[in-house]
Enzyme design. Sequence first.
Site, short mmCIF file in Angstrom:
data_model
loop_
_atom_site.label_atom_id
_atom_site.label_comp_id
_atom_site.label_asym_id
_atom_site.label_seq_id
_atom_site.Cartn_x
_atom_site.Cartn_y
_atom_site.Cartn_z
N GLY A 1 0.78 -1.24 0.00
CA GLY A 1 0.00 0.00 0.00
C GLY A 1 0.81 1.28 0.00
O GLY A 1 0.24 2.36 0.12
N ARG B 1 -7.61 2.62 -15.14
CA ARG B 1 -7.64 3.26 -13.81
C ARG B 1 -8.34 4.61 -13.78
O ARG B 1 -9.08 4.89 -12.84
CB ARG B 1 -6.22 3.35 -13.23
CG ARG B 1 -5.56 1.97 -13.05
CD ARG B 1 -4.28 2.02 -12.24
NE ARG B 1 -4.52 2.30 -10.85
CZ ARG B 1 -4.37 3.49 -10.29
NH1 ARG B 1 -3.92 4.50 -11.00
NH2 ARG B 1 -4.66 3.67 -9.02
N CYS C 1 -15.24 2.82 -27.84
CA CYS C 1 -16.56 3.40 -28.10
C CYS C 1 -17.28 3.61 -26.80
O CYS C 1 -18.19 2.84 -26.45
CB CYS C 1 -17.35 2.48 -29.02
SG CYS C 1 -16.81 2.71 -30.69
N GLU D 1 4.26 -6.46 1.54
CA GLU D 1 3.86 -6.85 0.18
C GLU D 1 3.65 -5.65 -0.73
O GLU D 1 2.54 -5.35 -1.14
CB GLU D 1 2.51 -7.59 0.25
CG GLU D 1 2.53 -8.80 1.12
CD GLU D 1 1.15 -9.32 1.44
OE1 GLU D 1 1.03 -10.50 1.77
OE2 GLU D 1 0.18 -8.53 1.37
N PRO D 2 4.72 -4.95 -1.08
CA PRO D 2 4.55 -3.80 -1.97
C PRO D 2 4.31 -4.23 -3.42
O PRO D 2 4.99 -5.12 -3.93
CB PRO D 2 5.89 -3.07 -1.86
CG PRO D 2 6.87 -4.09 -1.39
CD PRO D 2 6.13 -5.17 -0.68
N GLY D 3 3.32 -3.65 -4.05
CA GLY D 3 3.07 -3.92 -5.47
C GLY D 3 3.33 -2.65 -6.26
O GLY D 3 4.34 -2.50 -6.95
N1 LLP Z 1 -1.28 -7.17 -0.35
C1 LLP Z 1 -2.60 -7.34 -0.46
C2 LLP Z 1 -3.28 -8.32 0.38
C3 LLP Z 1 -3.33 -6.57 -1.38
O1 LLP Z 1 -4.63 -6.73 -1.47
C4 LLP Z 1 -2.65 -5.64 -2.21
C5 LLP Z 1 -3.37 -4.87 -3.20
C6 LLP Z 1 -1.26 -5.51 -2.06
C7 LLP Z 1 -0.61 -6.28 -1.12
C8 LLP Z 1 -0.45 -4.57 -2.89
O2 LLP Z 1 -0.82 -3.25 -2.68
P1 LLP Z 1 0.02 -2.06 -3.35
O3 LLP Z 1 1.36 -2.04 -2.69
O4 LLP Z 1 0.12 -2.35 -4.80
O5 LLP Z 1 -0.78 -0.84 -3.07
N2 LLP Z 1 -6.26 -2.07 -8.86
C9 LLP Z 1 -6.09 -1.02 -7.85
C10 LLP Z 1 -5.25 -1.50 -6.70
C11 LLP Z 1 -5.85 -2.68 -6.00
C12 LLP Z 1 -4.96 -3.15 -4.89
C13 LLP Z 1 -5.41 -4.48 -4.42
N3 LLP Z 1 -4.59 -5.03 -3.40
C14 LLP Z 1 -5.44 0.18 -8.49
O6 LLP Z 1 -5.21 0.15 -9.69
O7 LLP Z 1 -5.20 1.19 -7.82
#
Ligand code: LLP
Length: 443
Positions: free
Chosen positions: A248, A330, A361, A290-292
């Site tokens: 997050g 997004r 469209c 868990e950084p995404g």
């Molecule tokens: N761990 C868990 C359990 C999660 O549900 C998520 C994201 C992450 C880690 C990674 O979070 P991050 O570091 O990426 O913020 N599609 C949406 C984001 C959905 C996130 C879902 N969970 C967007 O495009 O903003």
Amino acid sequence: MDLHGTSIINDKGHLQIGGCDAVDLVSRFGTPLYVVDEALVRLRARQFNEAFQASGLKYQVAYASKAFSVMAMCVIAEQEGLSLDVVSDGELYTALQAGFPAQRIHFHGNNKTIAELDMALHADIGCFVVDNYYELELLNERAALQGKTANILLRITPGVEAHTHDYISTGQADSKFGFDLGNGSAEDAIIRASGYSHLSLLGVHSHIGSQIFEVEGFKLAVEKLSQFAIRMRDQHDIAFTVLNVGGGFGIRYTAEDSPLPVKEYIAAIADAVITNFNSAKYDIPEIWIEPGRSMVGDAGTTLYTVGSTKDIPGVRKYVAVDGGMTDNPRPALYQSKYHAILANRATDSNEETVSIAGKCCESGDMLIWDLELPKVNAGDVLAVFSTGAYNYAMASNYNRIRRPAVVFVKDGEADVVVERESLQQITCNDVVPARLQKTSLAK
Ligand code: LLP
């Protein structure tokens, strides 16, 4: 606005990423094109690792592959010593195909199927993040069938609301995820989980939301989880060896965003962990995150070719590009804001305010509202920044538009890591049943 990572404006006045001229990338690979600055991804991975090393804690940084799951990215995650979080058989398959070590894979999700559990058990992944009672029971059963014991964390909703967009808050009590801390269900689940013979309970997990710019939410979540851990030890003699505080961490999409440096988020989490556990003389558990988005988000840039424009005097000028909500849903889904420049004329001064439309469209297919640009012409290359997370991952074939290619750039080299979809791929799963082929109603 400052450019990200290795991006610069070169002496031709072109955007250059990873030593590769964006205009050259477009002539080699076409548009739309996702470009990933590999050095910036690796830098982020190292920043997370170094921040934890400085804390002295035992830790795992698990890249949340939902943000961008492709085999090349899994290889980089492996090389940088990351663990990997997957949420479906598709993401698990991608990781395994890339040779990612199964022991460093964690499996998430609120409704894992039997087939997914079996596949993950068969691969001997490192940990399941169990979301509900149904899964607890099922996983124990499936593990027993394979004669295995599965490591688990229980996902807890700690009741912490991160300051973020409503759609992406998941830590509050009203959430489809996890066991609630406030109403006693987390405690009940911990007691039950520790009684299964084919499950080994390592600890708990929480994820309080996404695109977070403050440390307070993380500190509060750590405090609640630690207090919970201490109570479980004192009242039930159950000890946690792992505490997973989720992802997050925010990134900069536009000049309005001011994320903290990675090390500040981690230092705040580590301090809260140390303070809370030390005060209870509790052996500090291993900390997982868990950084995404923060691993790949600002490393991605999407290049488009400008096509038609529609100028409505006194109202607005629409500039259409050859992609849109199919490669970046997004803005339509979350009203997300993006910044962009003309990659082929990056030193020209801004002259007009335009809005960037996609080619679907659908009126809602807009990428950016009210962007300052030089006078835009058909054929210009528009570079939209910070598209590395949840863009390719969420791309669709709406309107049967083909998904773009992805290239990794580094030190002047550009390599395709995902090929552009072909027209053949668009129909390759279509079947026209024989009975439809027999007769034609057309006269
Ligand atoms: N761990 C868990 C359990 C999660 O549900 C998520 C994201 C992450 C880690 C990674 O979070 P991050 O570091 O990426 O913020 N599609 C949406 C984001 C959905 C996130 C879902 N969970 C967007 O495009 O903003």
